[in-house]
Write an enzyme that holds these catalytic residues in place. Sequence first.
Site, short mmCIF file in Angstrom:
data_model
loop_
_atom_site.label_atom_id
_atom_site.label_comp_id
_atom_site.label_asym_id
_atom_site.label_seq_id
_atom_site.Cartn_x
_atom_site.Cartn_y
_atom_site.Cartn_z
CB SER A 189 43.81 36.19 39.75
OG SER A 189 42.91 37.24 39.98
CE1 TYR A 227 47.64 39.62 37.35
CE2 TYR A 227 45.29 40.09 37.62
CZ TYR A 227 46.45 39.52 38.09
OH TYR A 227 46.44 38.84 39.29
CE LYS A 285 48.52 35.95 37.65
NZ LYS A 285 49.70 35.32 38.22
#
Length: 339
Positions: free
Chosen positions: A124, A149, A153
Amino acid sequence: MRVLVTGGTGYIGSHTCVRLIEAGHTPVVIDNLSNSKVSVLARIEKLTGHKPAFYCGDVRDAKLLETIFSDHPIDSVIHFAALKAVGESVSKPLEYYDNNINGSLVLVDAMRRAGVTNFIFSSSATVYGEQPVIPYVETMPTGKPSSPYGNSKLMIEQCLQDLQKAQPEWSIALLRYFNPVGAHPSGSMGEDPQGIPNNLMPFIAQVAVGRRDSLSIFGNDYPTPDGTCQRDYIHVIDVADGHIAALDKVTGRPGVYTYNLGAGFGYSVLDVVNAFGQACGKPLPYHFAPRREGDLARFWADPTKAAVELNWRVKLNLDDMCADTWRWQSANPQGYPDE
Ligand code: UD1
């Protein structure tokens, strides 16, 4: 190629399955259905004439992975399976680290045992954190993501870099998505968030179809032309095609390859609201609300590297993203059926 697609019934995973089949590949899907419905598989079959082999289960289940690798001669893995709600990750960090990081490690370990070393990772743009200049380019040092989150990643990217250093036979692509939106142009597949959507496009779509009253626009006092945040929205079909281009490029070519998947320019929240109003033929009710914590004013990708090395660039524009989302949402107001 036979490709294991983790999270293959999810939003980006399901569209990638369609494009893989259309490109002559054979997807095999594992998904725990925590944020998707098994009925998407029938839609994939209707669109392509092929129903992927499906395993209902979790990527943290090493035994299940062993079974899949022994049942199918897998060439490559595309790894989408993860939790992805930014806000929820702040209140449930351990769940996010367990699902996302531990899940990736168990998966990679199972690949190693099976002798499969081609891996495409769903990363991302959040790994850039806040950079002093725009656009974001792959040569920039990664930054500080704004949530667990995002941290998950970034940490997985780092684990994969270290793995490839230790075992140079691995071929790994890190694909950093900007803002994937849109739906299959047929209107039969799209994004189906459970509960209140966190992201802009699915929220707008639910307002347009009457499931929600009004869009809250988070902040109209940003230093942007109309005061609302700017993002690099990219059609989910273009994102799916980016994976196929990456698969072709990296399979059997050891190394770590990092690519932005973005359009290369930003649209504001109001631009998206207005384009969606055009697509659905009516103005959308919205109101301005306070800024959302952690949002950056503006960023978009420099997509040059993917264009040069993968011969991939976006083909679909904001009007396509809105028209296809509307076709999906209006034909499937409640999303996918349960069975
Ligand atoms: C977030 C994640 C990104 C993830 C993406 C999934 C971060 C920093 N960002 O991006 O990693 O890939 O979701 O698509 O972790 N907005 C509203 N009202 C709403 C919802 C959103 O005004 O109801 C605004 C937001 O303030 C933002 C823009 O719309 O300016 C886009 O928001 P969103 O769709 O949630 O995506 P990002 O936060 O950019």
